[in-house]
Design a protein around this motif. Sequence first.
Motif, mmCIF file in Angstrom:
data_model
loop_
_atom_site.group_PDB
_atom_site.id
_atom_site.type_symbol
_atom_site.label_atom_id
_atom_site.label_comp_id
_atom_site.label_asym_id
_atom_site.label_seq_id
_atom_site.Cartn_x
_atom_site.Cartn_y
_atom_site.Cartn_z
ATOM 1 N N MET A 147 -25.166 -18.886 -17.845
ATOM 2 C CA MET A 147 -26.072 -18.507 -16.761
ATOM 3 C C MET A 147 -25.901 -17.029 -16.428
ATOM 4 S SD MET A 147 -26.014 -19.942 -12.848
ATOM 5 C CE MET A 147 -26.798 -18.994 -11.570
ATOM 6 N N HIS A 148 -27.013 -16.389 -16.124
ATOM 7 C CA HIS A 148 -27.010 -14.971 -15.758
ATOM 8 C C HIS A 148 -27.734 -14.784 -14.432
ATOM 9 C CE1 HIS A 148 -25.422 -12.875 -19.247
ATOM 10 N NE2 HIS A 148 -25.691 -11.747 -18.625
ATOM 11 N N PHE A 149 -27.224 -13.926 -13.571
ATOM 12 C CA PHE A 149 -28.006 -13.493 -12.418
ATOM 13 C C PHE A 149 -28.837 -12.306 -12.888
ATOM 14 C CE2 PHE A 149 -24.451 -15.630 -10.382
ATOM 15 C CZ PHE A 149 -25.102 -16.379 -9.405
ATOM 16 N N LEU A 150 -30.143 -12.364 -12.698
ATOM 17 C CA LEU A 150 -30.975 -11.236 -13.134
ATOM 18 C C LEU A 150 -30.704 -10.040 -12.236
ATOM 19 C CD1 LEU A 150 -34.437 -12.829 -13.945
ATOM 20 C CD2 LEU A 150 -32.736 -11.904 -15.530
ATOM 21 N N PRO A 151 -30.447 -8.853 -12.836
ATOM 22 C CA PRO A 151 -30.279 -7.666 -11.985
ATOM 23 C C PRO A 151 -31.561 -7.423 -11.186
ATOM 24 C CG PRO A 151 -29.790 -7.172 -14.293
ATOM 25 C CD PRO A 151 -30.348 -8.555 -14.254
ATOM 26 N N THR A 152 -31.413 -7.213 -9.919
ATOM 27 C CA THR A 152 -32.576 -6.954 -9.056
ATOM 28 C C THR A 152 -32.462 -5.526 -8.523
ATOM 29 O OG1 THR A 152 -31.393 -7.719 -7.119
ATOM 30 C CG2 THR A 152 -32.697 -9.367 -8.321
ATOM 31 N N GLU A 153 -33.452 -5.143 -7.749
ATOM 32 C CA GLU A 153 -33.445 -3.792 -7.160
ATOM 33 C C GLU A 153 -32.147 -3.556 -6.387
ATOM 34 O OE1 GLU A 153 -34.424 -0.204 -6.866
ATOM 35 O OE2 GLU A 153 -35.409 -1.589 -8.249
ATOM 36 N N ARG A 154 -31.651 -4.599 -5.711
ATOM 37 C CA ARG A 154 -30.440 -4.375 -4.894
ATOM 38 C C ARG A 154 -29.148 -4.560 -5.673
ATOM 39 N NH1 ARG A 154 -30.896 -9.504 -0.629
ATOM 40 N NH2 ARG A 154 -30.991 -11.146 -2.199
ATOM 41 N N THR A 155 -29.200 -5.191 -6.867
ATOM 42 C CA THR A 155 -27.927 -5.401 -7.579
ATOM 43 C C THR A 155 -27.790 -4.579 -8.860
ATOM 44 O OG1 THR A 155 -28.821 -7.334 -8.753
ATOM 45 C CG2 THR A 155 -27.568 -7.761 -6.728
ATOM 46 N N ARG A 156 -28.840 -3.844 -9.231
ATOM 47 C CA ARG A 156 -28.721 -3.043 -10.461
ATOM 48 C C ARG A 156 -27.786 -1.865 -10.205
ATOM 49 N NH1 ARG A 156 -33.583 -2.661 -11.523
ATOM 50 N NH2 ARG A 156 -33.723 -4.295 -13.087
ATOM 51 N N LEU B 256 -8.777 3.742 -9.676
ATOM 52 C CA LEU B 256 -8.237 2.400 -9.443
ATOM 53 C C LEU B 256 -8.822 1.455 -10.474
ATOM 54 C CD1 LEU B 256 -8.782 2.193 -5.561
ATOM 55 C CD2 LEU B 256 -6.610 2.594 -6.731
ATOM 56 N N ASN B 257 -8.017 0.506 -10.926
ATOM 57 C CA ASN B 257 -8.562 -0.593 -11.716
ATOM 58 C C ASN B 257 -8.828 -1.765 -10.777
ATOM 59 O OD1 ASN B 257 -8.733 0.611 -14.195
ATOM 60 N ND2 ASN B 257 -6.689 -0.029 -14.860
ATOM 61 N N TYR B 258 -9.932 -2.441 -11.010
ATOM 62 C CA TYR B 258 -10.329 -3.493 -10.065
ATOM 63 C C TYR B 258 -11.302 -4.466 -10.712
ATOM 64 C CZ TYR B 258 -14.480 -0.498 -9.679
ATOM 65 O OH TYR B 258 -15.589 0.249 -9.968
ATOM 66 N N ARG B 259 -11.457 -5.607 -10.033
ATOM 67 C CA ARG B 259 -12.551 -6.546 -10.294
ATOM 68 C C ARG B 259 -13.209 -6.794 -8.946
ATOM 69 N NH1 ARG B 259 -8.861 -11.153 -11.391
ATOM 70 N NH2 ARG B 259 -7.393 -9.643 -10.542
ATOM 71 N N SER B 260 -14.512 -6.643 -8.878
ATOM 72 C CA SER B 260 -15.171 -6.890 -7.595
ATOM 73 C C SER B 260 -16.521 -7.563 -7.806
ATOM 74 C CB SER B 260 -15.336 -5.600 -6.804
ATOM 75 O OG SER B 260 -16.154 -4.698 -7.507
ATOM 76 N N VAL B 261 -16.952 -8.235 -6.754
ATOM 77 C CA VAL B 261 -18.260 -8.905 -6.753
ATOM 78 C C VAL B 261 -18.990 -8.570 -5.461
ATOM 79 C CG1 VAL B 261 -19.334 -11.188 -6.378
ATOM 80 C CG2 VAL B 261 -17.793 -10.853 -8.304
ATOM 81 N N MET B 262 -20.298 -8.343 -5.591
ATOM 82 C CA MET B 262 -21.169 -8.301 -4.414
ATOM 83 C C MET B 262 -22.196 -9.413 -4.591
ATOM 84 S SD MET B 262 -21.612 -4.150 -4.032
ATOM 85 C CE MET B 262 -22.742 -4.161 -2.661
ATOM 86 N N ALA B 263 -22.296 -10.293 -3.605
ATOM 87 C CA ALA B 263 -23.230 -11.435 -3.681
ATOM 88 C C ALA B 263 -24.112 -11.429 -2.437
ATOM 89 C CB ALA B 263 -22.456 -12.749 -3.772
ATOM 90 N N PHE B 264 -25.395 -11.663 -2.658
ATOM 91 C CA PHE B 264 -26.367 -11.569 -1.562
ATOM 92 C C PHE B 264 -27.003 -12.931 -1.286
ATOM 93 C CE2 PHE B 264 -26.038 -7.469 -3.570
ATOM 94 C CZ PHE B 264 -26.095 -6.553 -2.531
ATOM 95 N N GLY B 265 -27.320 -13.177 -0.009
ATOM 96 C CA GLY B 265 -27.997 -14.427 0.331
ATOM 97 C C GLY B 265 -28.266 -14.530 1.815
ATOM 98 N N HIS B 266 -28.776 -15.697 2.190
ATOM 99 C CA HIS B 266 -29.095 -15.987 3.594
ATOM 100 C C HIS B 266 -28.387 -17.287 3.965
ATOM 101 C CE1 HIS B 266 -32.298 -13.220 2.430
ATOM 102 N NE2 HIS B 266 -32.443 -12.956 3.719
ATOM 103 N N PRO B 267 -27.208 -17.205 4.578
ATOM 104 C CA PRO B 267 -26.433 -18.420 4.840
ATOM 105 C C PRO B 267 -27.083 -19.305 5.893
ATOM 106 C CG PRO B 267 -25.373 -16.508 5.818
ATOM 107 C CD PRO B 267 -26.545 -15.993 5.055
ATOM 108 N N GLY B 268 -26.667 -20.550 5.872
ATOM 109 C CA GLY B 268 -27.120 -21.498 6.898
ATOM 110 C C GLY B 268 -25.959 -22.385 7.297
ATOM 111 N N VAL B 269 -26.006 -22.870 8.525
ATOM 112 C CA VAL B 269 -24.920 -23.705 9.025
ATOM 113 C C VAL B 269 -25.044 -25.123 8.465
ATOM 114 C CG1 VAL B 269 -24.781 -25.065 11.164
ATOM 115 C CG2 VAL B 269 -23.926 -22.743 11.118
ATOM 116 N N ILE B 270 -23.920 -25.737 8.175
ATOM 117 C CA ILE B 270 -23.920 -27.131 7.719
ATOM 118 C C ILE B 270 -23.785 -28.019 8.948
ATOM 119 C CG2 ILE B 270 -22.680 -28.837 6.347
ATOM 120 C CD1 ILE B 270 -22.020 -26.601 4.439
ATOM 121 N N ALA B 271 -24.873 -28.685 9.288
ATOM 122 C CA ALA B 271 -24.897 -29.467 10.531
ATOM 123 C C ALA B 271 -24.415 -30.894 10.293
ATOM 124 C CB ALA B 271 -26.309 -29.475 11.108
ATOM 125 N N ASP B 272 -24.721 -31.449 9.119
ATOM 126 C CA ASP B 272 -24.397 -32.840 8.831
ATOM 127 C C ASP B 272 -22.872 -33.037 8.788
ATOM 128 O OD1 ASP B 272 -25.336 -35.551 7.729
ATOM 129 O OD2 ASP B 272 -23.823 -34.893 6.276
#
Length: 234
Positions: free
Chosen positions: A1-10, A100-116
């Motif tokens: 699986m690949h996340f397609l690079p978008t305007e905000r993640t390229r 510096l050597n590093y591994r990093s991730v930036m992940a984008f989304g719109h969270p929601g509360v788990i009510a159940d």
Amino acid sequence: MHFLPTERTRARRHPQRASYDADVIFAILDAGLICHLAYVVDGQPYCTPTAYWRDGTRVYWHGSAASRMLDAQAAGIAVCMTVTHLDGLVVGRSGFTHSLNYRSVMAFGHPGVIADAREKRHATDRFIERLYPGRTGEIRAAHAQELEAISVVGMAIEDASAKIRDAGILDREADLARPGWAGVIPTAVTIGEIMPDPHLPSGLPAPSSVAAYTRGTRLDDVLTAAAIGQQTGA
Ligand SMILES: Cc1cc2nc3c(=O)[nH]c(=O)nc-3n(C[C@H](O)[C@H](O)[C@H](O)COP(=O)(O)OP(=O)(O)OC[C@H]3O[C@@H](n4cnc5c(N)ncnc54)[C@H](O)[C@@H]3O)c2cc1C
């Protein structure tokens, strides 16, 4: 699986260090425990450090039901999550080539509360199991009031990028012959000596759920192994 690079993640800066491969991104997430969550409320940016866990293509975090951060995020505002592992200090022959050597991730989304309530219990159990495999079978189940006292937030990762620097010093050719030291100093978070709670009967061995946390072991290795076990059901 690949996340397609978008305007905000390229990645524009050092794009060769970027990856959109889900396996690479998930491996960095699974090697970590603490993220930073960036979001804007009333025009004011916040960046909150907190614990997180992953389940498939979703990430989760939790906190007090009275948390201002979780309250704001429950409304479905945009969030950028970052996770960083520092792997080394790169000491070059000029200030410019220190790095510096590093591994990093930036992940984008719109969270929601788990009510159940059942879903919330499942998510929080998963968090415990993600850190200490088998632990939920060793402890009492959460009381309903305990679950009510917390909020759990889940976020489908809409798009994400990883960036990895794993290299030596990028000194200029002309500087290589100059006298003076240069090199890479590897860094890692490692486990310290386990401290049993003083209320335990003496001699009670640590349970299998914490067996992987042995002195000197890398925390990211322990977390990775636990995540692989959880994701594969092993
Ligand atoms: C531990 C650490 C220390 C760093 N120190 C410095 C420093 O001192 N100075 C410096 O300039 N940079 C540093 N960086 C790199 C920094 O994170 C950015 O990649 C860099 O500053 C370029 O930023 P930009 O906004 O121009 O990136 P752009 O290339 O414009 O970013 C576009 C998109 O690329 C992706 N992206 C960019 N950076 C990252 C990342 N690190 N991880 C995952 N995805 C990413 C994101 O999706 C982002 O929205 C460091 C990174 C780490 C992890």
